[in-house]
Write a protein that holds these residues in place. Structure first.
Motif, short mmCIF file in Angstrom:
data_model
loop_
_atom_site.label_atom_id
_atom_site.label_comp_id
_atom_site.label_asym_id
_atom_site.label_seq_id
_atom_site.Cartn_x
_atom_site.Cartn_y
_atom_site.Cartn_z
N TRP A 535 -9.05 2.39 -11.85
CA TRP A 535 -7.90 3.17 -12.28
C TRP A 535 -7.67 2.92 -13.76
CZ3 TRP A 535 -5.68 6.52 -8.88
CH2 TRP A 535 -4.50 7.16 -9.27
N THR A 536 -6.97 3.85 -14.41
CA THR A 536 -6.72 3.71 -15.84
C THR A 536 -6.01 2.40 -16.15
OG1 THR A 536 -5.54 4.63 -17.74
CG2 THR A 536 -4.61 5.07 -15.57
N GLU A 537 -6.44 1.74 -17.20
CA GLU A 537 -5.92 0.40 -17.51
C GLU A 537 -4.51 0.45 -18.13
OE1 GLU A 537 -7.72 -0.57 -21.87
OE2 GLU A 537 -9.16 -0.52 -20.23
N THR A 538 -4.00 1.65 -18.43
CA THR A 538 -2.65 1.75 -19.00
C THR A 538 -1.56 1.64 -17.93
OG1 THR A 538 -2.74 4.17 -18.83
CG2 THR A 538 -3.47 3.17 -20.91
N ARG A 539 -1.96 1.65 -16.66
CA ARG A 539 -0.99 1.58 -15.57
C ARG A 539 -0.32 0.22 -15.55
NH1 ARG A 539 -1.50 0.03 -10.17
NH2 ARG A 539 -0.10 1.09 -8.71
N GLN A 540 0.98 0.21 -15.24
CA GLN A 540 1.76 -1.03 -15.17
C GLN A 540 2.04 -1.40 -13.72
OE1 GLN A 540 2.53 -2.94 -17.80
NE2 GLN A 540 1.47 -1.50 -19.17
N PRO A 541 2.11 -2.68 -13.36
CA PRO A 541 1.81 -3.81 -14.25
C PRO A 541 0.31 -3.95 -14.48
CG PRO A 541 2.18 -4.62 -12.04
CD PRO A 541 2.44 -3.13 -11.99
N VAL A 542 -0.05 -4.54 -15.61
CA VAL A 542 -1.46 -4.78 -15.90
C VAL A 542 -2.00 -5.79 -14.89
CG1 VAL A 542 -3.10 -5.64 -17.60
CG2 VAL A 542 -1.14 -4.28 -18.34
N GLN A 543 -3.08 -5.44 -14.22
CA GLN A 543 -3.62 -6.29 -13.16
C GLN A 543 -4.86 -7.04 -13.66
OE1 GLN A 543 -3.97 -4.41 -9.32
NE2 GLN A 543 -2.21 -3.09 -9.68
N THR A 544 -4.75 -8.34 -13.71
CA THR A 544 -5.85 -9.17 -14.22
C THR A 544 -6.39 -10.04 -13.10
OG1 THR A 544 -4.34 -10.93 -14.93
CG2 THR A 544 -4.85 -9.19 -16.53
N GLY A 551 -17.79 -17.83 -5.76
CA GLY A 551 -16.54 -18.16 -5.08
C GLY A 551 -15.61 -16.98 -4.96
N LEU A 552 -14.30 -17.27 -4.98
CA LEU A 552 -13.27 -16.25 -4.80
C LEU A 552 -12.97 -15.54 -6.11
CD1 LEU A 552 -10.77 -18.38 -2.66
CD2 LEU A 552 -12.44 -16.73 -1.79
N ILE A 553 -12.77 -14.23 -6.05
CA ILE A 553 -12.26 -13.47 -7.20
C ILE A 553 -10.78 -13.25 -6.92
CG2 ILE A 553 -12.40 -11.32 -8.49
CD1 ILE A 553 -15.34 -11.16 -7.79
N THR A 554 -9.94 -13.95 -7.67
CA THR A 554 -8.51 -14.01 -7.36
C THR A 554 -7.69 -13.13 -8.30
OG1 THR A 554 -8.24 -15.95 -8.80
CG2 THR A 554 -8.76 -16.37 -6.49
N SER A 555 -6.58 -12.62 -7.78
CA SER A 555 -5.67 -11.81 -8.57
C SER A 555 -4.69 -12.71 -9.31
CB SER A 555 -4.91 -10.84 -7.65
OG SER A 555 -3.87 -10.19 -8.38
N ASN A 556 -4.60 -12.52 -10.63
CA ASN A 556 -3.59 -13.24 -11.41
C ASN A 556 -2.22 -12.58 -11.26
OD1 ASN A 556 -5.69 -14.85 -12.41
ND2 ASN A 556 -6.01 -13.52 -14.17
N THR A 557 -2.21 -11.31 -10.98
CA THR A 557 -0.96 -10.54 -10.89
C THR A 557 -0.27 -10.76 -9.55
OG1 THR A 557 -2.11 -8.87 -12.24
CG2 THR A 557 0.03 -8.25 -11.28
N PHE A 558 -1.06 -10.91 -8.50
CA PHE A 558 -0.52 -11.10 -7.15
C PHE A 558 -1.06 -12.41 -6.59
CE2 PHE A 558 -1.35 -6.50 -7.85
CZ PHE A 558 -0.04 -6.13 -8.11
N PRO A 559 -0.39 -13.53 -6.84
CA PRO A 559 -0.89 -14.85 -6.43
C PRO A 559 -1.18 -14.92 -4.94
CG PRO A 559 1.00 -15.07 -7.91
CD PRO A 559 0.90 -13.61 -7.58
N GLY A 560 -2.27 -15.59 -4.62
CA GLY A 560 -2.68 -15.76 -3.24
C GLY A 560 -3.56 -14.66 -2.70
N MET A 561 -3.72 -13.56 -3.44
CA MET A 561 -4.53 -12.44 -2.98
C MET A 561 -5.91 -12.48 -3.66
SD MET A 561 -2.41 -11.09 -0.90
CE MET A 561 -2.64 -9.37 -0.48
N VAL A 562 -6.96 -12.15 -2.88
CA VAL A 562 -8.33 -12.20 -3.39
C VAL A 562 -9.08 -10.94 -2.99
CG1 VAL A 562 -8.37 -14.72 -3.27
CG2 VAL A 562 -9.24 -13.38 -1.35
N LEU A 563 -10.20 -10.68 -3.68
CA LEU A 563 -11.05 -9.54 -3.33
C LEU A 563 -11.73 -9.78 -1.99
CD1 LEU A 563 -13.02 -8.14 -6.41
CD2 LEU A 563 -10.92 -7.29 -5.35
N ASP A 564 -11.82 -8.73 -1.17
CA ASP A 564 -12.43 -8.81 0.15
C ASP A 564 -13.04 -7.45 0.47
OD1 ASP A 564 -13.17 -9.65 2.69
OD2 ASP A 564 -11.21 -10.53 3.16
N VAL A 565 -13.78 -7.36 1.55
CA VAL A 565 -14.34 -6.09 2.04
C VAL A 565 -13.67 -5.78 3.37
CG1 VAL A 565 -16.42 -4.84 2.66
CG2 VAL A 565 -16.52 -6.61 0.91
N LYS A 566 -13.22 -4.55 3.55
CA LYS A 566 -12.41 -4.20 4.72
C LYS A 566 -13.12 -4.51 6.03
CE LYS A 566 -9.66 -0.55 6.82
NZ LYS A 566 -9.18 0.85 6.76
N GLY A 567 -14.37 -4.08 6.18
CA GLY A 567 -15.11 -4.36 7.40
C GLY A 567 -14.70 -3.47 8.56
#
Length: 595
Positions: A535-544, A551-567
């Protein structure tokens, strides 16, 4: 005949050089060439000595019978017939006990020629023949070896004619470097910064229906095998290289004539070296490989040792006085096994120990690469032990704690993200400590220091990579062509479209090479199994994000959440989502593969 610099004369025999396949470049040898020919094998009988060219070595009308040969100095061309006729043999210093040893059946020598000096250059050279005592021989190059750097070779003197890209390695004949023939008259070293390449191409002006001239431009930031696939015509009026260095090709799929383009503006085709304006494909020059070169003398002189991976123990005879670092940052240690005082070196040239931040008597005994951490750097300093008391948190370097108004008496610290270098004194002087994410509850005990003078995060250059899901073995990619990519579905599947699985990290954003103005984001409610899209990077909040190599690819914007595959078994089972961190879900494990 043409006199050389010593007043002697050498015969013009350049017509034979195209047929030669001599060894790779030899060290320069300024001794007087000498070859001895013997009538019997094993150097028996009355020898005949030559120290210079002989276009007719016959005695009483007959070629010299040479059943054995000894070469005391120089590199010699030996011909069976007079006047340099026939296929020559290239003989180095040493003994040849019989005709078979020097590759012939009949032991006859009719003419000889010594190759006294091989041209060696470490700078751009307007006219290669001027480097050699034997100018007639250097109009054609039998072979060459690039010891370092990236060079452009030119067919003609003065950087004219056909161009050839010459990277580090050996080229045994002109076909290997893609030459039209063996002619190579000038060379030029490329000194451009090869990171983040970008250039703008300007089409030939055309008139629209109203007779107004319309100028079309094409911005290039990646390899383009065929410009017409992007709606750009091959006829180019001018080019502006904004950054990096490029190879432009006259035909599609990186074929045809090639032109090396460095930073600057090229007003017309004559500026980039040809009469034709047709450019059909483009390739960015590669980023330098990750390596450290250690030299035994200051100013990059003396013996050179090159390392491209960690070394727990350096050769005993290696004494480092200067070094060059390319590709990544390195850390050098005074003791073996990565122990003792350390010094972090970012990419660049260090002509002496002082420029490296080392004391004059420093001895480098082990080296390793600073690890890659794709994260936004952050560090917190505390006035009391156990991460308590007043807190200083920063994501940028501090050149001097005192001068910037901070109390430099620090009792504990926490590296939140990134790699940081902590220095004993201001201006990055004194003892150094390289820290990855860690909590240090008692800094004086850990470091034997009671203050911190300065610090900085290790900045990572842009790296392109693929992201593989460890469980599935497939790569993260975007579905949808670049022309329709206003938003993109992010999936993990075995089938990927070209370039859609290539990513890079920038200021906390994970971005795709197909659309560098977009990044990985979660759209809608932030809840388990929420889909991740491009998605366009100008969208707020900026998600890093923070992404280690494994290992885990973790969200800085939403603590405790990580990248996963739905399955599961639904149609969108391959879609990438965010989920709470869970050790029992192997689909949350990822590996980054650098390109």
């Amino acid at each position: 005949e043409k006199p050389n610099f010593k007043g002697e004369k050498i015969s013009r025999v350049s017509h034979v050089i195209a047929a030669l396949q001599p060894p790779s470049i030899l060290p320069q040898d300024y001794s007087v060439p000498e070859i001895s020919l013997f009538p019997e094998e094993e150097a028996e009988g009355k020898k005949v000595i030559f120290r210079d060219t002989s276009d007719d070595a016959r005695i009483f009308g007959f070629p010299i019978k040479a059943n054995s040969i000894i070469i005391n100095a120089g590199l010699w061309l030996v011909f069976a017939q007079p006047f340099f006729q026939g296929v020559p043999r290239v003989l180095e210093v040493g003994g040849y006990s019989n005709p078979a040893a020097w590759g012939v059946e009949q032991p006859y020598v009719g003419s000889l020629h010594p190759l006294k000096i091989v041209s060696v250059t470490s700078r751009s050279t307007y006219n290669l023949p001027s480097l050699s005592l034997q100018t007639t021989f250097m109009y054609n190059v039998g072979s060459l070896k690039v010891l370092g750097g990236i060079w452009v070779g030119y067919e003609k003197e003065g950087f004219r004619g056909h161009q050839y890209l010459l990277e580090e390695g050996e080229y045994h004949d002109w076909r290997v470097w893609g030459g039209c023939d063996a002619e190579l008259r000038s060379v030029r070293v490329i000194r451009a910064d090869l990171t983040d390449p970008a250039m703008v191409m300007f089409e030939q002006l055309e008139e629209d229906q109203d007779g107004v001239q319309e100028e079309k431009t094409f911005e290039v930031t990646e390899a383009i095998p065929d410009v017409e696939l992007f709606g750009y015509k091959t006829s180019t009026r001018s080019i502006e290289v904004i950054s990096g260095a490029w190879i432009a090709y006259s035909h599609v799929d990186f074929s045809g004539h090639q032109y090396i383009l460095e930073k600057g503006f090229y007003n017309n085709c004559a500026d980039w070296g040809y009469k034709c304006s047709q450019l059909a494909s483009h390739l960015a020059l590669p980023i330098s490989s990750c390596q450290i070169k250690l030299y035994s003398e200051p100013d990059f002189q003396g013996e050179c040792y090159i390392f491209n991976c960690k070394q727990e123990e350096m050769p005993e005879k290696l004494v480092t006085k200067s070094c060059r670092v390319t590709g990544r940052s390195w850390v050098v240690y005074e003791n073996e096994q990565f122990s003792g005082n350390l010094y972090v070196l970012s990419e660049g040239d260090y002509p002496n120990l002082t420029s490296m931040g080392c004391p004059p008597d420093c001895s480098i005994r082990s080296v390793k690469i600073v690890p890659l951490l794709f994260s936004v750097p952050s560090i917190s300093l505390f006035g009391l032990e156990c991460l308590e008391g007043r807190e200083i948190t920063t994501d940028t370097e501090i050149l001097s704690m005192v001068e910037e108004g901070f109390n430099n008496h620090i009792l504990s610290l926490r590296v939140n993200s990134g790699c940081w270098v902590i220095c004993e004194h201001s201006n990055y002087r004194g003892r150094q400590f390289l820290l990855e994410p860690i909590e240090i509850t008692n800094w004086p005990k850990f470091s034997s220091l009671h203050t911190i003078g300065s610090m900085y995060p290790v900045r990572q250059k842009r790296h392109f990579f693929r992201i593989k899901n460890t469980e599935r073995g497939h790569f993260l990619s975007v579905q949808g062509g670049v022309e329709e990519l206003k938003s993109g579905r992010v999936v993990v599947t075995p089938e990927v479209e070209p370039l859609s699985d290539i990513w890079f990290y920038q200021d906390g954003l994970i971005k795709n090479k197909l659309s560098p103005t977009m990044s990985l984001q979660v759209v809608g409610n932030i809840e388990p199994a929420a889909k991740v899209v491009l998605w366009t990077e100008t969208r707020q909040p900026v998600q890093t994000w923070t992404a280690p190599m494994k290992g885990l690819i973790t969200s800085n914007t939403f603590p405790g959440m990580v990248l996963d595959v739905k399955g599961g078994k639904t149609y969108d089972k391959d879609h990438v989502v965010i989920m709470p961190e869970n050790d029992e879900r192997p689909s949350q494990q990822w590996e980054i593969e650098l390109l």
